[in-house]
Design a protein around this motif. Sequence first.
Motif, PDB file in Angstrom:
ATOM      1  N   CYS A 135       0.780  -1.329  -0.417  1.00 48.79           N
ATOM      2  CA  CYS A 135       0.216  -0.122  -0.103  1.00 48.79           C
ATOM      3  C   CYS A 135       0.577   0.926   0.023  1.00 48.79           C
ATOM      4  N   LYS A 136      -0.042   2.176  -0.123  1.00 48.02           N
ATOM      5  CA  LYS A 136       0.870   3.379  -0.110  1.00 48.02           C
ATOM      6  C   LYS A 136       0.110   4.214   0.092  1.00 48.02           C
ATOM      7  N   MET A 137       0.573   5.636   1.474  1.00 45.08           N
ATOM      8  CA  MET A 137      -0.678   5.680   2.429  1.00 45.08           C
ATOM      9  C   MET A 137      -0.281   7.484   2.140  1.00 45.08           C
ATOM     10  N   VAL A 138      -1.853   7.895   2.252  1.00 47.56           N
ATOM     11  CA  VAL A 138      -1.499   9.565   2.102  1.00 47.56           C
ATOM     12  C   VAL A 138      -2.261   9.659   4.060  1.00 47.56           C
ATOM     13  N   GLY A 139      -1.693  11.453   4.061  1.00 42.34           N
ATOM     14  CA  GLY A 139      -2.509  11.347   5.795  1.00 42.34           C
ATOM     15  C   GLY A 139      -2.998  12.287   6.083  1.00 42.34           C
ATOM     16  N   GLY A 140      -3.801  11.659   7.385  1.00 47.29           N
ATOM     17  CA  GLY A 140      -5.446  11.990   7.481  1.00 47.29           C
ATOM     18  C   GLY A 140      -5.099  12.608   9.579  1.00 47.29           C
ATOM     19  N   GLY A 141      -6.207  13.475   9.730  1.00 41.55           N
ATOM     20  CA  GLY A 141      -6.632  13.908  10.959  1.00 41.55           C
ATOM     21  C   GLY A 141      -5.562  15.691  10.916  1.00 41.55           C
ATOM     22  N   SER A 142      -5.947  16.196  11.691  1.00 46.21           N
ATOM     23  CA  SER A 142      -5.919  17.316  12.389  1.00 46.21           C
ATOM     24  C   SER A 142      -3.532  17.940  11.450  1.00 46.21           C
ATOM     25  N   ASP A 143      -3.127  17.157  12.283  1.00 47.20           N
ATOM     26  CA  ASP A 143      -1.643  17.166  10.609  1.00 47.20           C
ATOM     27  C   ASP A 143      -1.497  16.464  10.107  1.00 47.20           C
ATOM     28  N   GLN A 277      11.854   2.591  -4.223  1.00 43.11           N
ATOM     29  CA  GLN A 277      11.417   4.302  -3.113  1.00 43.11           C
ATOM     30  C   GLN A 277      12.571   5.137  -2.808  1.00 43.11           C
ATOM     31  N   THR A 278      12.910   5.848  -3.784  1.00 42.46           N
ATOM     32  CA  THR A 278      13.587   6.563  -4.514  1.00 42.46           C
ATOM     33  C   THR A 278      12.417   7.395  -5.855  1.00 42.46           C
ATOM     34  N   GLY A 279      12.628   9.073  -5.009  1.00 38.86           N
ATOM     35  CA  GLY A 279      11.548   9.642  -5.422  1.00 38.86           C
ATOM     36  C   GLY A 279      10.158   9.124  -5.251  1.00 38.86           C
ATOM     37  N   ILE A 280       9.173   9.488  -6.260  1.00 40.02           N
ATOM     38  CA  ILE A 280       7.640   9.488  -6.030  1.00 40.02           C
ATOM     39  C   ILE A 280       7.441   8.067  -6.003  1.00 40.02           C
ATOM     40  N   GLN A 281       6.865   6.619  -5.411  1.00 42.19           N
ATOM     41  CA  GLN A 281       7.158   5.568  -4.919  1.00 42.19           C
ATOM     42  C   GLN A 281       6.145   4.930  -5.639  1.00 42.19           C
ATOM     43  N   ASP A 282       5.698   3.581  -6.084  1.00 36.25           N
ATOM     44  CA  ASP A 282       5.179   3.017  -6.543  1.00 36.25           C
ATOM     45  C   ASP A 282       4.540   1.891  -5.480  1.00 36.25           C
ATOM     46  N   PRO A 283       3.074   1.134  -5.441  1.00 36.32           N
ATOM     47  CA  PRO A 283       3.874   0.270  -4.452  1.00 36.32           C
ATOM     48  C   PRO A 283       3.808  -1.849  -5.918  1.00 36.32           C
ATOM     49  N   TYR A 284       4.083  -1.500  -6.707  1.00 38.40           N
ATOM     50  CA  TYR A 284       3.895  -2.386  -7.407  1.00 38.40           C
ATOM     51  C   TYR A 284       5.798  -2.879  -7.089  1.00 38.40           C
ATOM     52  N   ASP A 285       5.975  -1.219  -7.592  1.00 42.11           N
ATOM     53  CA  ASP A 285       7.611  -1.910  -6.475  1.00 42.11           C
ATOM     54  C   ASP A 285       8.220  -2.632  -5.658  1.00 42.11           C
ATOM     55  N   ASP A 286       7.145  -2.417  -4.404  1.00 39.81           N
ATOM     56  CA  ASP A 286       7.356  -2.578  -3.442  1.00 39.81           C
ATOM     57  C   ASP A 286       6.988  -4.396  -3.058  1.00 39.81           C
TER      58      ASP A 286
END
Length: 349
Positions: A135-143, A277-286
């Motif tokens: 997975c690749k995560m985005v951020g939630g919550g106030s911070d 995981q250099t620069g913009i990351q793709d879950p396919y690579d992981d």
Amino acid sequence: MDYRMESSENLRNKCAACFRQFNRIEHLVEHMRTSYHSVHEPLCGICNKHCRSFESLREHLIGPLPKQECKNIFNVRGCKFCLAILDGPNARRIHQERCQLSSTGLIGRFANLGFRDNLTMDGYTREPQVVALACKMVGGGSDGSLDLCGRVCIIDERENIIFHTYVKPQIPITNYRYETTGFRPEYLKDAMPLRQVQKKIQDFLCNGEPMWKIRPRSGRARILVGHGLDHDLDRLQVEYPAIMIRDTAKYPPLMKTSKLSNSLKYLTQAYLGYDIQTGIQDPYDDCVATMRLYNRMRSQAHRREDFPLASDPQNRNNFASRRQNELERMTPEEMLALSRSDYYCWCLD
């Protein structure tokens, strides 16, 4: 005469696996009782020393304080990726060309550009299959520090994409983490809702097996490979039995000497020979990296044992206290033959 007797006694009290020496035989017995040495430990191909992890073996061969005799031979005949010892420099060169897996992440990303978010995942198979998830995560919550799954990928053993989609979290996104994810708001606006993604993945992994019935070898449920899968599955709200999970972050031979996890970025560079995981990351690579690490660990040729785990009922009394006198009369080699692993080696899959 006294010197010869002392040397013989020291040899008798020397562990046949890790070569530690003990003053008294009862100390060696206690060491064998708690060390869980086994044929599944990483092994030095030169001196046959057992190590608890490949990082321990790497330090033994090329670390800050290596065993000098082993280092000298390894420098000429050793593979820096799988740590095997070859017949000579030419054999090592040919081997390392095959052992170093080139990065196909960028090629694979363009070859598999279409997001496969409409896959039904309902083709049941008789035998357990192996798939990798990331997975690749985005951020939630106030911070923006709360991890929310924004994209998920699943591949098969041949590194083909099975499922790959953006995911719409259940709570608002406050940080798209563009520098590493490349995500923009419009990508997730009409993405597949988390609940729908959860059901698709859950059904696919179970492959028609009820959760309570899943067994490692007797059913249709799939083996799941990944790195830090506890976190990924938690963010996806997917439950899956630990016996079907192969996590490169928690597999003892791939952990640090301090028993902490190595990063997937490090494992890929050290054991596969390329960078991710250099620069913009793709879950396919992981996914590809974890599947390759899994296959490398699974393909190790260890001696077969009918009951390979210390937890198997047949082995539970091997080092029982009531056998202390009997154990103290054994040679170090005989005690090693009794010893079994305290973790499930992936060569058993």
